[in-house]
Design a protein around this motif. Sequence first.
Motif, PDB file in Angstrom:
ATOM      1  N   ILE A  67       0.870  -1.184   0.000  1.00  0.00           N
ATOM      2  CA  ILE A  67       0.000   0.000   0.000  1.00  0.00           C
ATOM      3  C   ILE A  67       0.905   1.232   0.000  1.00  0.00           C
ATOM      4  CG2 ILE A  67      -1.881   1.161   1.220  1.00  0.00           C
ATOM      5  CD1 ILE A  67      -2.412  -1.511   2.672  1.00  0.00           C
ATOM      6  N   THR A 101      -1.929  -1.475  -3.854  1.00  0.00           N
ATOM      7  CA  THR A 101      -2.615  -0.186  -3.873  1.00  0.00           C
ATOM      8  C   THR A 101      -1.600   0.940  -4.034  1.00  0.00           C
ATOM      9  OG1 THR A 101      -4.232  -1.052  -2.303  1.00  0.00           O
ATOM     10  CG2 THR A 101      -4.194   1.333  -2.621  1.00  0.00           C
ATOM     11  N   HIS A 160      -7.185   1.859   3.313  1.00  0.00           N
ATOM     12  CA  HIS A 160      -6.658   0.686   2.601  1.00  0.00           C
ATOM     13  C   HIS A 160      -6.015  -0.285   3.587  1.00  0.00           C
ATOM     14  CE1 HIS A 160      -7.385   2.573  -1.293  1.00  0.00           C
ATOM     15  NE2 HIS A 160      -6.974   3.685  -0.731  1.00  0.00           N
TER      16      HIS A 160
END
Length: 449
Positions: free
Chosen positions: A222, A246, A266
């Motif tokens: 992420i 992500t 996230h």
Amino acid sequence: MYYPIAIMYGSPNINIFISVFNTNINESADFLNNIPILYIIPSIVLIVIAALALKTRKYLPNIKSVALIAPFLLIVLFNPLKVYSTTNSITSESVRFTLFRFANELYQSYKIVVASELKMKQLMAQPSTWAPSLPANDYDTYIIVIGESVRRDFMHAYGFSIANTPFSSTANGLFFQNYISAAGSTQASVSGSLVRRHNGELQHNNNIINLAKKQGLSVYWISNQGSLGNDDFGVSQIGKQADSVTFLKKGEYDAQSFSDRDLLPHFQQAIVEKPSAKKLIILHLMGSHSDFCSRVDHQYDEFFISKKLSCYVQSIKNTDNLLAELAQTASSNHKKWTMIYFSDHGLSAMHQEQGKVVNFQHGDRSKQNFQVPFFITAYDAKQRKEIHDYRSGLDFLSLYAQWTGSEEPLLSDKCDLLSDMNCHKKIQVINFEDKLVDYDSLADLPFTL
Ligand SMILES: [Zn+2]
């Protein structure tokens, strides 16, 4: 036009090209914003002189122009001829005439970076050769937070005067007092830490992501750092091998800037989904990347020396708050979590006013470019221990294997990196020419008020 960059970062080198290849519009704006006006003035003067010279062009008779060109040629050819007289060969490096040297350094650095990117892609297409044992401890959630541009001495947890790290100052766990980052810039440092180095070369097919996958972990990447769409370089390409990927910023031309706090939803999602899976969640922050004031929306709680430094101190505080929230989120979801936080590199003093440092920049010449925070905390950490022995970002994967309680033959480090044991290792760092240099050979330039 290159003059301000030459003052700040020196002549063209590999690191500058890696940065150019990995940047986006947003970061470029931050970069330009960070150049002191004082450095830009000589460039403008030079451009004006060039324009005037073109306007006042004079045509000289042949004899006179030969008389003018001859000394010029002599200056250009002096060094190559000198080199030739001793070695019997001439290379492009032997021409030391500034204009030519500049163009040549640009070209050579570009060539090396393009070749190494190609090699990286070829290596990444190969299967990894990791053969780790499964994690032997009973944590179910391993969290790695890769911070950005944090000097250890600017964290209260490491002795800084302003209380900007309420979480790290009080958390239990292992606090490394002498962790030295792999390099002085993001790409070199993060890939230097997350990819296995063998015989001086990065083996991109053996990186932390495919190691964790072979450990049976579900891997999340992420990131609030750039990703260049289809044409990826370096760190983002490693990240993209994760099971779940992500990137807040998508594509080279996405000029939108995100706060690291935008990573939280996230992270929350990564924590709650697949409840029975053991996970490795890696977060890559923008943290304290220059321009510091853009990171904190030009707001800070306490003034420190200059506006830029005040923003810097605040950006570290914001990261500390984020770490607290990550720990809180994992705990409130009843995870047996453990978390590593470190910064990719430090920074060195850049701009001085009245004898005081008022801004920082990337660099590879001083110890402070590599002195970063590194600590491990966990839901069940009962005490706060300090590790004073030196640890290197180049040994991160060995440390990772020990942290997860896993045996990996390719990382058979005999030393217990998680205890205060003297591992008798020479600490080295990767410089901007992509060469290993001894940490001890660097200048020690502590920050003074
Ligand atoms: Zn960085």
